[in-house]
Design a protein around this motif. Structure first.
Motif, PDB file in Angstrom:
ATOM      1  N   ARG A  73       0.860  -1.203   0.000  1.00 62.02           N
ATOM      2  CA  ARG A  73       0.000   0.000   0.000  1.00 62.02           C
ATOM      3  C   ARG A  73       0.887   1.242   0.000  1.00 62.02           C
ATOM      4  O   ARG A  73       0.628   2.207   0.710  1.00 62.02           O
ATOM      5  CB  ARG A  73      -0.941   0.064   1.209  1.00 62.02           C
ATOM      6  N   ASN A  74       1.941   1.190  -0.817  1.00 64.26           N
ATOM      7  CA  ASN A  74       2.936   2.258  -0.808  1.00 64.26           C
ATOM      8  C   ASN A  74       2.756   3.143  -2.043  1.00 64.26           C
ATOM      9  O   ASN A  74       3.024   2.722  -3.168  1.00 64.26           O
ATOM     10  CB  ASN A  74       4.345   1.649  -0.778  1.00 64.26           C
ATOM     11  N   VAL A  75       2.293   4.356  -1.833  1.00 60.45           N
ATOM     12  CA  VAL A  75       1.876   5.219  -2.936  1.00 60.45           C
ATOM     13  C   VAL A  75       3.054   5.595  -3.838  1.00 60.45           C
ATOM     14  O   VAL A  75       2.944   5.552  -5.066  1.00 60.45           O
ATOM     15  CB  VAL A  75       1.181   6.494  -2.411  1.00 60.45           C
ATOM     16  N   LEU A  76       4.189   5.972  -3.249  1.00 54.97           N
ATOM     17  CA  LEU A  76       5.332   6.357  -4.088  1.00 54.97           C
ATOM     18  C   LEU A  76       5.803   5.180  -4.947  1.00 54.97           C
ATOM     19  O   LEU A  76       6.155   5.357  -6.113  1.00 54.97           O
ATOM     20  CB  LEU A  76       6.483   6.893  -3.225  1.00 54.97           C
ATOM     21  N   LYS A  77       5.766   3.980  -4.366  1.00 55.04           N
ATOM     22  CA  LYS A  77       6.148   2.801  -5.159  1.00 55.04           C
ATOM     23  C   LYS A  77       5.107   2.492  -6.237  1.00 55.04           C
ATOM     24  O   LYS A  77       5.456   2.051  -7.337  1.00 55.04           O
ATOM     25  CB  LYS A  77       6.340   1.582  -4.250  1.00 55.04           C
ATOM     26  N   LEU A  78       3.847   2.716  -5.914  1.00 53.19           N
ATOM     27  CA  LEU A  78       2.791   2.504  -6.912  1.00 53.19           C
ATOM     28  C   LEU A  78       2.969   3.465  -8.086  1.00 53.19           C
ATOM     29  O   LEU A  78       2.786   3.091  -9.247  1.00 53.19           O
ATOM     30  CB  LEU A  78       1.410   2.689  -6.268  1.00 53.19           C
ATOM     31  N   ILE A  79       3.354   4.699  -7.778  1.00 54.27           N
ATOM     32  CA  ILE A  79       3.585   5.683  -8.846  1.00 54.27           C
ATOM     33  C   ILE A  79       4.825   5.287  -9.647  1.00 54.27           C
ATOM     34  O   ILE A  79       4.813   5.306 -10.885  1.00 54.27           O
ATOM     35  CB  ILE A  79       3.722   7.101  -8.256  1.00 54.27           C
TER      36      ILE A  79
ATOM     37  N   LEU B 283      -2.992   9.795   1.627  1.00 53.50           N
ATOM     38  CA  LEU B 283      -1.988   9.575   0.582  1.00 53.50           C
ATOM     39  C   LEU B 283      -0.901  10.638   0.645  1.00 53.50           C
ATOM     40  O   LEU B 283       0.291  10.345   0.521  1.00 53.50           O
ATOM     41  CB  LEU B 283      -2.628   9.585  -0.812  1.00 53.50           C
ATOM     42  N   GLY B 284      -1.319  11.884   0.853  1.00 51.01           N
ATOM     43  CA  GLY B 284      -0.356  12.987   0.940  1.00 51.01           C
ATOM     44  C   GLY B 284       0.584  12.808   2.120  1.00 51.01           C
ATOM     45  O   GLY B 284       1.801  13.006   2.006  1.00 51.01           O
ATOM     46  N   ALA B 285       0.026  12.423   3.253  1.00 47.83           N
ATOM     47  CA  ALA B 285       0.845  12.225   4.460  1.00 47.83           C
ATOM     48  C   ALA B 285       1.858  11.105   4.220  1.00 47.83           C
ATOM     49  O   ALA B 285       3.044  11.254   4.519  1.00 47.83           O
ATOM     50  CB  ALA B 285      -0.056  11.898   5.643  1.00 47.83           C
TER      51      ALA B 285
ATOM     52  N   LYS C  43      -2.103  17.991   7.207  1.00 45.97           N
ATOM     53  CA  LYS C  43      -3.258  18.900   7.163  1.00 45.97           C
ATOM     54  C   LYS C  43      -2.867  20.297   7.639  1.00 45.97           C
ATOM     55  O   LYS C  43      -3.318  21.311   7.088  1.00 45.97           O
ATOM     56  CB  LYS C  43      -4.410  18.342   8.003  1.00 45.97           C
ATOM     57  N   ALA C  44      -2.013  20.333   8.667  1.00 47.37           N
ATOM     58  CA  ALA C  44      -1.566  21.636   9.183  1.00 47.37           C
ATOM     59  C   ALA C  44      -0.758  22.388   8.128  1.00 47.37           C
ATOM     60  O   ALA C  44      -0.871  23.605   7.987  1.00 47.37           O
ATOM     61  CB  ALA C  44      -0.741  21.434  10.455  1.00 47.37           C
TER      62      ALA C  44
ATOM     63  N   GLU D 130       6.328  13.226  -3.862  1.00 45.49           N
ATOM     64  CA  GLU D 130       6.828  13.802  -2.606  1.00 45.49           C
ATOM     65  C   GLU D 130       6.469  15.282  -2.482  1.00 45.49           C
ATOM     66  O   GLU D 130       6.544  15.862  -1.405  1.00 45.49           O
ATOM     67  CB  GLU D 130       8.359  13.644  -2.556  1.00 45.49           C
ATOM     68  N   ARG D 131       6.072  15.892  -3.598  1.00 45.05           N
ATOM     69  CA  ARG D 131       5.653  17.291  -3.580  1.00 45.05           C
ATOM     70  C   ARG D 131       4.157  17.439  -3.238  1.00 45.05           C
ATOM     71  O   ARG D 131       3.588  18.534  -3.314  1.00 45.05           O
ATOM     72  CB  ARG D 131       5.964  17.895  -4.957  1.00 45.05           C
ATOM     73  N   ALA D 132       3.501  16.338  -2.884  1.00 42.73           N
ATOM     74  CA  ALA D 132       2.062  16.371  -2.541  1.00 42.73           C
ATOM     75  C   ALA D 132       1.809  17.424  -1.468  1.00 42.73           C
ATOM     76  O   ALA D 132       2.609  17.602  -0.552  1.00 42.73           O
ATOM     77  CB  ALA D 132       1.611  15.006  -2.056  1.00 42.73           C
ATOM     78  N   GLY D 133       0.671  18.095  -1.599  1.00 46.45           N
ATOM     79  CA  GLY D 133       0.318  19.126  -0.630  1.00 46.45           C
ATOM     80  C   GLY D 133       0.756  20.514  -1.050  1.00 46.45           C
ATOM     81  O   GLY D 133       0.503  21.494  -0.356  1.00 46.45           O
ATOM     82  N   TYR D 134       1.374  20.591  -2.233  1.00 45.96           N
ATOM     83  CA  TYR D 134       1.817  21.890  -2.746  1.00 45.96           C
ATOM     84  C   TYR D 134       0.605  22.761  -3.087  1.00 45.96           C
ATOM     85  O   TYR D 134      -0.334  22.316  -3.749  1.00 45.96           O
ATOM     86  CB  TYR D 134       2.690  21.675  -3.990  1.00 45.96           C
ATOM     87  N   ILE D 135       0.650  24.009  -2.642  1.00 47.57           N
ATOM     88  CA  ILE D 135      -0.410  24.994  -2.929  1.00 47.57           C
ATOM     89  C   ILE D 135       0.290  26.322  -3.191  1.00 47.57           C
ATOM     90  O   ILE D 135       1.333  26.602  -2.601  1.00 47.57           O
ATOM     91  CB  ILE D 135      -1.385  25.098  -1.726  1.00 47.57           C
TER      92      ILE D 135
END
Lengths: 117, 289
Positions: A67-73, A96-98, A109-110, B198-203
């Protein structure tokens, strides 16, 4: 953040070009099938069998298992189709972003909120 | 003669659909976003559209990588939403207008936009969420629709300039329709956001606000950006600005801003809303309210 595609040079970013589309075809085709609730249930019932049926290569199979997003990409996955896989595990785009940025979900989120200031 | 009333350009984040279904409009997280929409709805109600032409991007509901059209134009009597895999509730079907669709398709191809025509077409959240924002709680949409999907899944994408020109061609096609119809244009997506890598969350707030200003005043300036420029400045999914450019292109007359809203974040996205009025030579300005 690394540059993985010299043609655009933007770090930490893989654009879904022809090379990615060819590499990821089987993986994305499987993920596209998850528009159907029946198929999502079937994946949960027999993940190995389901992945085998779509002909995932070992790299893709491993990335799905982890379930590894960077590896999936890296294995050719496109985020819009991958989101359907993530949905099976009730992961949203902030999860996914986290995961991709190595942050906790709260920290991610912060960071989003911070950019509005 | 068909009249182009103006355009609404808005973000289409899927989570908005979930928030509408759970009635979270007054929730502190959602309120600054949803508070932008009553003014848009009031304006839409005041101009009384009977057709909506929507530029949007499919995210893997209708189109897969087996055949990926650059520009796909609806020609169906009905457009349905369906299960997208991650659980936003579906909305009622939309009525099409095949005669209008075919008129637009014929004009576009004559204008050298060689589009894909779709007599069957599922529409995803990028189409349904903006419609729900403009007509919440609807069980029967008060307009007929013409969806136009622009590829922003698989590179190469059509350039921002090409999308703007497509919008202009659609605008000419609408005005060449010899029926009485009041047409509202939608452009959905954006603004800055990046979901993947890795750039996710960019705004990029500064860039977004510049785009919202220039879209009204000088859209040609935005059309000069390349797709990669947009990724760099607005994130991978920030390229959805091309839908805003297409919608702006369809406004053939004098354009003025009616209303706007901008809020960070909704989900991973900087959410934008712009309401633009189009004054054609044939239609004098409405009296000020």
């Amino acid at each position: 953040m690394k540059v993985t595609q010299p043609w655009h040079g933007i770090p930490g970013t893989t654009l879904f070009d022809g090379a990615q589309a060819r590499k990821g075809y089987a993986l994305n085709r499987m993920c596209y099938s998850f528009n159907s609730a029946e198929n999502r249930a079937e994946f949960l019932r027999d993940e190995d069998g389901y992945c085998a049926r779509f002909g995932l290569n070992p790299e893709q199979r491993e990335a799905v298992r982890e379930r590894n997003v960077l590896k999936l990409i890296a294995a050719g996955g496109n985020v819009y189709y991958l989101a359907k896989l993530a949905g099976i595990f009730h992961l949203d785009v902030q999860d996914l972003g986290a995961q991709q940025t190595g942050m906790t979900k709260d920290a991610f989120k912060a960071k989003l909120v911070e950019q509005g200031r | 003669m068909a009249t182009i009333l103006g355009a609404v350009t808005t973000s289409h984040v899927p989570a908005i659909g979930g928030a509408i279904a759970r009635k979270l409009q007054q929730d502190p997280y959602w309120k600054p976003f949803f508070d932008g929409y009553p003014a848009a709805r009031e304006w839409v109600a005041s101009v009384r559209p009977d057709i909506v032409v929507a530029f949007y991007n499919d995210h893997g509901l209708q189109f897969f990588l087996d055949k990926m059209p650059t520009f796909a134009v609806g020609a169906a009597p009905e457009y349905r939403h369906a299960d997208e895999g991650w659980g936003i509730p579906t909305v009622p079907a939309f009525r099409g207008d095949p005669e209008f669709s075919w008129h637009v398709i014929e004009q576009l191809v004559a204008d050298e936009f060689d589009v894909t025509t779709c007599q069957e077409m599922l529409v995803d959240h990028a189409f349904t969420v903006p419609m729900s924002l403009l007509w919440p709680d609807t069980v029967d949409w008060p307009v007929r629709v013409l969806p136009i999907a622009i590829n922003t899944v698989q590179y190469p994408f059509p350039s921002p300039r090409r999308c703007y020109r497509l919008g202009q061609a659609v605008g000419r096609a609408i005005e060449a329709w010899d029926r009485d119809a009041r047409v509202l244009v939608l452009g959905t997506g954006g603004l800055s956001h990046q979901l993947d890598g890795e750039r996710a969350g960019y705004i990029n707030k500064r860039f977004d606000l510049m785009c919202m200003e220039e879209l009204v005043r000088d859209p040609e300036a935005l059309a000069r950006f390349s797709t990669v420029d947009l990724v760099r400045e607005a994130g991978v999914q920030g390229v959805e600005l091309v839908m805003w450019l297409a919608a702006r292109g369809a406004l053939t007359g004098a354009v003025s801003k009616v209303h706007s809203n901008y809020h960070i974040p909704i989900s991973n996205t900087a959410a934008g809303l712009l309401v633009l009025e189009n004054r054609t030579k044939a239609a004098p300005a409405r009296a000020a309210a």
